[in-house]
Design a protein around this motif. Structure first.
Motif, PDB file in Angstrom:
ATOM      1  N   HIS A  80      -7.309 -22.661  29.664  1.00 58.78           N
ATOM      2  CA  HIS A  80      -8.140 -23.662  28.982  1.00 58.78           C
ATOM      3  C   HIS A  80      -7.564 -25.070  29.170  1.00 58.78           C
ATOM      4  N   LYS A  81      -8.469 -26.029  29.407  1.00 59.05           N
ATOM      5  CA  LYS A  81      -8.091 -27.432  29.512  1.00 59.05           C
ATOM      6  C   LYS A  81      -8.844 -28.298  28.504  1.00 59.05           C
ATOM      7  N   GLN A  82     -10.064 -27.857  28.164  1.00 62.38           N
ATOM      8  CA  GLN A  82     -10.880 -28.578  27.182  1.00 62.38           C
ATOM      9  C   GLN A  82     -10.697 -27.894  25.817  1.00 62.38           C
ATOM     10  N   ILE A  83      -9.643 -28.302  25.110  1.00 61.74           N
ATOM     11  CA  ILE A  83      -9.271 -27.649  23.851  1.00 61.74           C
ATOM     12  C   ILE A  83      -9.479 -28.628  22.692  1.00 61.74           C
ATOM     13  N   ALA A  84     -10.240 -28.201  21.689  1.00 59.63           N
ATOM     14  CA  ALA A  84     -10.520 -29.039  20.521  1.00 59.63           C
ATOM     15  C   ALA A  84      -9.634 -28.640  19.345  1.00 59.63           C
ATOM     16  N   PHE A  85      -9.639 -29.500  18.332  1.00 59.44           N
ATOM     17  CA  PHE A  85      -8.816 -29.262  17.136  1.00 59.44           C
ATOM     18  C   PHE A  85      -9.620 -29.641  15.895  1.00 59.44           C
ATOM     19  N   ILE A  86      -9.712 -28.713  14.924  1.00 59.19           N
ATOM     20  CA  ILE A  86     -10.350 -28.995  13.629  1.00 59.19           C
ATOM     21  C   ILE A  86      -9.255 -29.028  12.575  1.00 59.19           C
ATOM     22  N   SER A  87      -9.078 -30.163  11.935  1.00 55.65           N
ATOM     23  CA  SER A  87      -7.947 -30.344  11.020  1.00 55.65           C
ATOM     24  C   SER A  87      -8.253 -29.870   9.608  1.00 55.65           C
ATOM     25  N   GLY A  88      -7.198 -29.806   8.798  1.00 52.16           N
ATOM     26  CA  GLY A  88      -7.327 -29.532   7.374  1.00 52.16           C
ATOM     27  C   GLY A  88      -7.298 -30.835   6.599  1.00 52.16           C
ATOM     28  N   ASP A  89      -7.069 -30.743   5.281  1.00 53.09           N
ATOM     29  CA  ASP A  89      -7.037 -31.937   4.429  1.00 53.09           C
ATOM     30  C   ASP A  89      -5.957 -32.917   4.896  1.00 53.09           C
ATOM     31  N   GLN A  90      -6.304 -34.188   4.918  1.00 41.31           N
ATOM     32  CA  GLN A  90      -5.389 -35.202   5.419  1.00 41.31           C
ATOM     33  C   GLN A  90      -4.171 -35.403   4.526  1.00 41.31           C
ATOM     34  N   GLN A  91      -4.273 -35.064   3.229  1.00 37.14           N
ATOM     35  CA  GLN A  91      -3.149 -35.287   2.324  1.00 37.14           C
ATOM     36  C   GLN A  91      -2.057 -34.228   2.480  1.00 37.14           C
ATOM     37  N   HIS A  92      -2.337 -33.169   3.255  1.00 37.52           N
ATOM     38  CA  HIS A  92      -1.335 -32.133   3.506  1.00 37.52           C
ATOM     39  C   HIS A  92      -0.512 -32.493   4.739  1.00 37.52           C
ATOM     40  N   LYS A  93       0.805 -32.466   4.614  1.00 39.07           N
ATOM     41  CA  LYS A  93       1.646 -32.748   5.775  1.00 39.07           C
ATOM     42  C   LYS A  93       1.483 -31.667   6.838  1.00 39.07           C
ATOM     43  N   SER A  94       1.109 -30.443   6.416  1.00 41.03           N
ATOM     44  CA  SER A  94       0.891 -29.367   7.385  1.00 41.03           C
ATOM     45  C   SER A  94      -0.190 -29.758   8.384  1.00 41.03           C
ATOM     46  N   THR A  95      -1.215 -30.475   7.928  1.00 40.22           N
ATOM     47  CA  THR A  95      -2.272 -30.950   8.827  1.00 40.22           C
ATOM     48  C   THR A  95      -1.689 -31.877   9.882  1.00 40.22           C
ATOM     49  N   VAL A 117      -5.719 -35.668  25.733  1.00 40.53           N
ATOM     50  CA  VAL A 117      -6.152 -35.405  24.357  1.00 40.53           C
ATOM     51  C   VAL A 117      -7.422 -36.209  24.128  1.00 40.53           C
ATOM     52  N   ASN A 118      -8.551 -35.523  24.061  1.00 35.87           N
ATOM     53  CA  ASN A 118      -9.859 -36.151  23.903  1.00 35.87           C
ATOM     54  C   ASN A 118     -10.115 -36.400  22.419  1.00 35.87           C
ATOM     55  N   SER A 119     -10.258 -37.667  22.037  1.00 32.27           N
ATOM     56  CA  SER A 119     -10.471 -37.995  20.624  1.00 32.27           C
ATOM     57  C   SER A 119     -11.760 -37.383  20.078  1.00 32.27           C
ATOM     58  N   ASP A 120     -12.750 -37.172  20.955  1.00 29.92           N
ATOM     59  CA  ASP A 120     -14.006 -36.546  20.522  1.00 29.92           C
ATOM     60  C   ASP A 120     -13.808 -35.075  20.163  1.00 29.92           C
ATOM     61  N   PHE A 121     -12.705 -34.513  20.607  1.00 25.36           N
ATOM     62  CA  PHE A 121     -12.415 -33.101  20.359  1.00 25.36           C
ATOM     63  C   PHE A 121     -11.520 -32.894  19.137  1.00 25.36           C
ATOM     64  N   ASN A 143     -22.239 -29.509  19.645  1.00 26.19           N
ATOM     65  CA  ASN A 143     -23.341 -30.434  19.921  1.00 26.19           C
ATOM     66  C   ASN A 143     -22.921 -31.561  20.858  1.00 26.19           C
ATOM     67  N   ASN A 144     -21.623 -31.580  21.249  1.00 30.71           N
ATOM     68  CA  ASN A 144     -21.163 -32.566  22.227  1.00 30.71           C
ATOM     69  C   ASN A 144     -21.834 -32.318  23.575  1.00 30.71           C
ATOM     70  N   VAL A 145     -22.013 -33.379  24.326  1.00 27.50           N
ATOM     71  CA  VAL A 145     -22.572 -33.235  25.680  1.00 27.50           C
ATOM     72  C   VAL A 145     -21.687 -32.302  26.495  1.00 27.50           C
ATOM     73  N   LYS A 146     -20.378 -32.490  26.344  1.00 30.23           N
ATOM     74  CA  LYS A 146     -19.424 -31.604  26.995  1.00 30.23           C
ATOM     75  C   LYS A 146     -18.708 -30.788  25.930  1.00 30.23           C
ATOM     76  N   ARG A 147     -18.954 -29.502  25.928  1.00 26.31           N
ATOM     77  CA  ARG A 147     -18.359 -28.638  24.907  1.00 26.31           C
ATOM     78  C   ARG A 147     -16.924 -28.256  25.279  1.00 26.31           C
ATOM     79  N   PRO A 148     -16.092 -28.038  24.267  1.00 34.86           N
ATOM     80  CA  PRO A 148     -14.759 -27.485  24.541  1.00 34.86           C
ATOM     81  C   PRO A 148     -14.878 -26.008  24.912  1.00 34.86           C
TER      82      PRO A 148
END
Length: 341
Positions: free
Chosen positions: A183-198, A216-220, A240-245
C-alpha cells in the motif's frame, strides 16, 4: 453471627494487632504468622470491614479510577485490572466517570479526594495529561498514578508515578505492515485531539510513511473522535475523495469498525478493495467481519501495573516501583491484504 477480628485472633492464637497487620499487608510479619492468620480467615470466612478500618485509622484504603472515555470495553478492562490489584492488597475501588472538558473538573476531583478520603487515584487520558488537573491534585498533596502515552525516553521525565504506553511504536508497526503489503495510498482517521495517544499514533503513522519515502497526503488525514460514528463519517469522507486510499489506519478499533461499516454501505470489499486496521485489540476487533488487523494494547495489565505502582509507593515501608513502559504490538488478522493491481 458476623465473624469479627477478635474471632480470627482467638482462632489463630495471635493478637488483634497481628491480624490487623496481616490483613493490611504490612511488612515485617513472619510468613508462618501470615499463613496462620490467613488459615483462620479462610476457616471462619472472615470479611474485613474496610469502611470501619478507614474510619478507625489515619490511613485510607480506597483507590479511585477516574476516567472520561465512551468506550465501554476500555473502561471494563481498566476497571478489572485496577480491581485485581486492589483485591490483592486489601483496597476498595471507587469508580468515578467524569467530563474532562468540564470547567469544574479540577474542583470535582479535589472534592472527591477529600470527601472519599482517597488513598490515591488512577488517572487515565485525557485527565492524566491535563496540567491543570495535575496541578490541582498536587496542591492538595493527592497521591496518583498516571496512564499516559510515551516511550522509554520519556519514562524518567514523565513526572510523578506513570505507566506509559508507546502508542507511536504501535502506529509505526501497523502502518509498516500495510506498506509491506504494497500500500502507498494510506489514510488515517484520528481520535479525540485532547488525547496525547491521538498525537502519538498520528506521529507514528507519519513516521512510517516518511521512512519509506511515501508522501503524507493531508486529504487522507481525517480528524475524528474515539467512536464508531466517527469511523463511519471519516471513512465516508475518504471514500468520496476523487482518489480513494487503498488502506485506512484507524486510531482505535471502534473507529476501524465504523470505517468497515461505512465501506460496506459503499459496496467496497474488505480487504480486497480496501484494507482497514485498528488500534488497541479490543473486542470490537474480533466482533467485526472480517476480523480486524490491529495493535494489541493490554489495557487490563496496564491498569493493574499502574495500581501496583501506586500502592507500592503509598506503603512507604515497601521499595517504590519504577515507572513502566508498555510497547503495543501488531496483531495480523483478516482486514488487511495487498492492494489490487
Amino acid at each position: 453471627m458476623k465473624v469479627t477480628i477478635n474471632d480470627v485472633a482467638k482462632y489463630a492464637g495471635v493478637s488483634i494487632k497481628t491480624v490487623s497487620r496481616v490483613t493490611n499487608k504490612e511488612p515485617s510479619v513472619r510468613q508462618a504468622t501470615i499463613d496462620k492468620v490467613n488459615q483462620a480467615i479462610a476457616a471462619l470466612n472472615y470479611q474485613p470491614n474496610l469502611a470501619a478500618r478507614n474510619l478507625a485509622g489515619t490511613k485510607s484504603y480506597v483507590i479511585a479510577f477516574v476516567y472520561d472515555n465512551p468506550n465501554a470495553y476500555y473502561v471494563i478492562d481498566m476497571q478489572n485490572g485496577i480491581l485485581s490489584s486492589c483485591k490483592q492488597r486489601g483496597y476498595e475501588l471507587l469508580i468515578h466517570p467524569c467530563d474532562a472538558k468540564s470547567n469544574g473538573i479540577c474542583q470535582e476531583l479535589t472534592d472527591l479526594v477529600r470527601h472519599a478520603r482517597l488513598s490515591g487515584l488512577v488517572l487515565t487520558p485525557p485527565l492524566s495529561e491535563d496540567p491543570k488537573v495535575l496541578a490541582a491534585l498536587d496542591a492538595i498533596d493527592a497521591n496518583y498514578v498516571r496512564i499516559v502515552a510515551g516511550d522509554e525516553k520519556s519514562k524518567d521525565s514523565a513526572g510523578g508515578l506513570s505507566v506509559l504506553v508507546n502508542d507511536k511504536h504501535g502506529a509505526v508497526a501497523i502502518t509498516q505492515h500495510l506498506i509491506e503489503l504494497g500500500h502507498k495510498q494510506i489514510a488515517f482517521i484520528s481520535g479525540d485531539q485532547q488525547h496525547k495517544s491521538t498525537e502519538e499514533r498520528l506521529a507514528g503513522y507519519k513516521l512510517a510513511m516518511e521512512t519509506n519515502g511515501l508522501p503524507v497526503n493531508s486529504d487522507f488525514i481525517i480528524n475524528g473522535e474515539y467512536s464508531f460514528e466517527s469511523g463511519v463519517e471519516g471513512a465516508k469522507k475518504l471514500l468520496n475523495n476523487v482518489k480513494r486510499p487503498t488502506a485506512i489506519v484507524a486510531c482505535n478499533d471502534e473507529i476501524a469498525a465504523g470505517a468497515l461499516f461505512a465501506a460496506r454501505l459503499e459496496g467496497v470489499a474488505i480487504p480486497s478493495e480496501l484494507s482497514i486496521v485498528g488500534f488497541e485489540d479490543s473486542p470490537f476487533s474480533r466482533q467485526t467481519w472480517p476480523k480486524l488487523t490491529t495493535v494489541h494494547q493490554p489495557n487490563g495489565k496496564i491498569a493493574q501495573t499502574a495500581t501496583e505502582l501506586l500502592i507500592a509507593n503509598l506503603n512507604k515501608s515497601e521499595k517504590p516501583l519504577k515507572n513502566k513502559v508498555f510497547i503495543p504490538q501488531a496483531v495480523l488478522r483478516d482486514s488487511s491484504a495487498s492492494p489490487q493491481k
